[in-house]
Design an enzyme around this catalytic site. Structure first.
Site, PDB file in Angstrom:
ATOM      1  CB  VAL A 118      -0.966  -0.013   1.202  1.00  0.00           C
ATOM      2  CG1 VAL A 118      -1.741   1.304   1.277  1.00  0.00           C
ATOM      3  CG2 VAL A 118      -1.944  -1.181   1.088  1.00  0.00           C
ATOM      4  CB  SER A 172      13.420   1.546   6.373  1.00  0.00           C
ATOM      5  OG  SER A 172      12.985   0.234   6.097  1.00  0.00           O
ATOM      6  NE  ARG A 178     -10.324   0.124   8.159  1.00  0.00           N
ATOM      7  CZ  ARG A 178      -9.928  -0.936   7.477  1.00  0.00           C
ATOM      8  NH1 ARG A 178     -10.493  -2.116   7.709  1.00  0.00           N
ATOM      9  NH2 ARG A 178      -8.977  -0.835   6.563  1.00  0.00           N
ATOM     10  CB  CYS A 210      -9.573  -3.405   0.360  1.00  0.00           C
ATOM     11  SG  CYS A 210      -9.075  -4.999   1.039  1.00  0.00           S
ATOM     12  N   GLY A 228      -4.320  -8.183  -1.415  1.00  0.00           N
ATOM     13  CA  GLY A 228      -4.989  -7.756  -0.197  1.00  0.00           C
ATOM     14  C   GLY A 228      -4.240  -8.178   1.050  1.00  0.00           C
ATOM     15  CE  LYS A 237     -10.299  -6.057   9.572  1.00  0.00           C
ATOM     16  NZ  LYS A 237      -8.982  -6.138   8.892  1.00  0.00           N
ATOM     17  CG  HIS A 246     -10.770  -7.593  -2.823  1.00  0.00           C
ATOM     18  ND1 HIS A 246      -9.686  -8.393  -3.132  1.00  0.00           N
ATOM     19  CD2 HIS A 246     -10.456  -6.993  -1.636  1.00  0.00           C
ATOM     20  CE1 HIS A 246      -8.765  -8.264  -2.183  1.00  0.00           C
ATOM     21  NE2 HIS A 246      -9.213  -7.423  -1.272  1.00  0.00           N
ATOM     22  CG  ASN A 294      -7.065  -5.695  -3.949  1.00  0.00           C
ATOM     23  OD1 ASN A 294      -7.105  -5.968  -5.148  1.00  0.00           O
ATOM     24  ND2 ASN A 294      -6.038  -6.025  -3.182  1.00  0.00           N
TER      25      ASN A 294
END
Length: 348
Positions: free
Chosen positions: A2, A27, A104, A144, A174, A199, A237, A322
């Site tokens: 993503v 990183s 969420r 998604c 996904g 979900k 999806h 997705n």
């Protein structure tokens, strides 16, 4: 994956420019190109403008926040850690557009599909008060997989969907993987994806909820039951949907509502908004994941095989990309909506 999609989509974006990138401490100090060496998962090349950006430590909140007007957040951490990190950034006065699931269900955090519930942004005022900030906040995008069927159902709200049975057939991206990472998925189907069914059943109700006294209250209907299955496709999806209505529409009425539906992004002409939000395919064998996931640059959703059902009123198939509509692209569209509506401003 993503995060890489964000970098790809923001390359040459008309409103936004990537000025800083943060990741885990391991990183930090590397250039972005070095940090993704051997792990770049997209077909397109790494954008030139970000290759030499030196990756910073995401935990250095104050320093990183001082360099940006807002951030996109997609991290692999424990839920409580994500909540704390996103709130820390918001408290610096920095808006956070999150791809993570941690917030969420936080009552004053809007979870938005821009074409469906832009009015939920109103709750940001209450969130800012709670966090003690005038300009910072968190907004999240939903799961998604629900993008493949919730838009089609939302366009039919006037007929009051009562009961929904949905099965989603979800691509391996996904899970943040491709076939090189996950060779076990070749010639295979896995009938379980952890947490996805809950979900798929509950997040649409929050999308269809209302803002009440500084909190989002989820809707009580429709009832949704879901099965979520991992299938051997790279992206896209697909959902099979059965729906019963309180006021049963005709097939012609459903097709008309899908064709005519527009939301706030279309009204505002946002850069990432699809011109046609829902596209219906009349062919019996469409939409197909490989053929149709990229419709409207991956930001549209498609439907097909609408027909009456012997147990429910109607059944149909839905499809969305997705990692574009369902993940990074959906978050970029939320950011565009937030900017257009005045929630995101350049820092002074």
């Amino acid at each position: 994956m993503v995060g890489q999609r964000f970098v790809q989509l923001l390359d040459q974006h008309p409103w936004f420019q990537v000025t800083a990138i943060a990741a885990s401490a391991k990183s930090a100090g590397k250039t972005y190109e070095q940090s993704v060496q051997g792990r770049w998962k997209l077909d397109s090349a790494i954008p030139e403008d970000v290759k030499n950006i030196v990756v910073q430590d995401a935990m250095d909140v104050e320093n990183f926040a001082s360099q940006v007007d807002f951030i996109f957040c997609a991290v692999d951490m424990k839920k409580d850690e994500i909540k704390a990190l996103e709130e820390a950034y918001a408290k610096t006065g920095t808006p956070v557009i999150s791809n993570n699931s941690a917030h969420r269900w936080t009552a004053d955090v809007p979870m938005v599909i821009p074409e469906i519930n832009p009015e939920h942004l109103e709750v940001i005022a209450a969130q800012r008060k709670r966090l003690g900030t005038e300009t910072g906040f968190i907004a999240v995008k939903p799961n998604c997989s629900i993008q493949s069927y919730v838009p089609a159902l939302h366009a039919l709200q006037e007929f009051k969907p009562k009961h929904v049975v949905v099965s989603t057939y979800q691509a391996i991206s996904g899970a943040g993987k491709n076939f090189t990472d996950w060779p076990e998925m070749l010639d295979n189907v896995i009938p379980y994806i952890g947490g996805e069914e809950e979900k798929s059943e509950q997040e649409p109700l929050r999308i269809w909820g209302n803002v009440d006294n500084g909190a989002i209250v989820k809707a009580s209907e429709p009832s949704i039951t879901a099965q979520c299955i991992r299938v051997p496709v790279t992206d896209g999806h697909l959902a099979t949907v059965f729906v019963s209505f309180e006021k049963t529409p005709t097939k012609e009425e459903i097709l008309d509502r899908w064709a005519q539906y527009k939301g706030r992004p279309q009204e505002l002409g946002l850069p990432s908004a699809p011109e046609q939000f829902i596209t219906y395919f009349a062919e019996e064998n469409r939409p197909q994941t490989g053929l149709d996931r990229d419709i409207e640059r991956g930001m549209g959703v498609s439907a097909g095989r609408l027909r009456e059902d012997s147990l429910h009123d109607f059944k149909f198939v839905g499809l969305s990309h997705n990692t574009l509509r369902g993940a990074a692209g959906g978050a970029v569209l939320i950011a565009e909506l937030l900017k257009a509506e005045g929630y995101i401003q350049p820092k002074k």
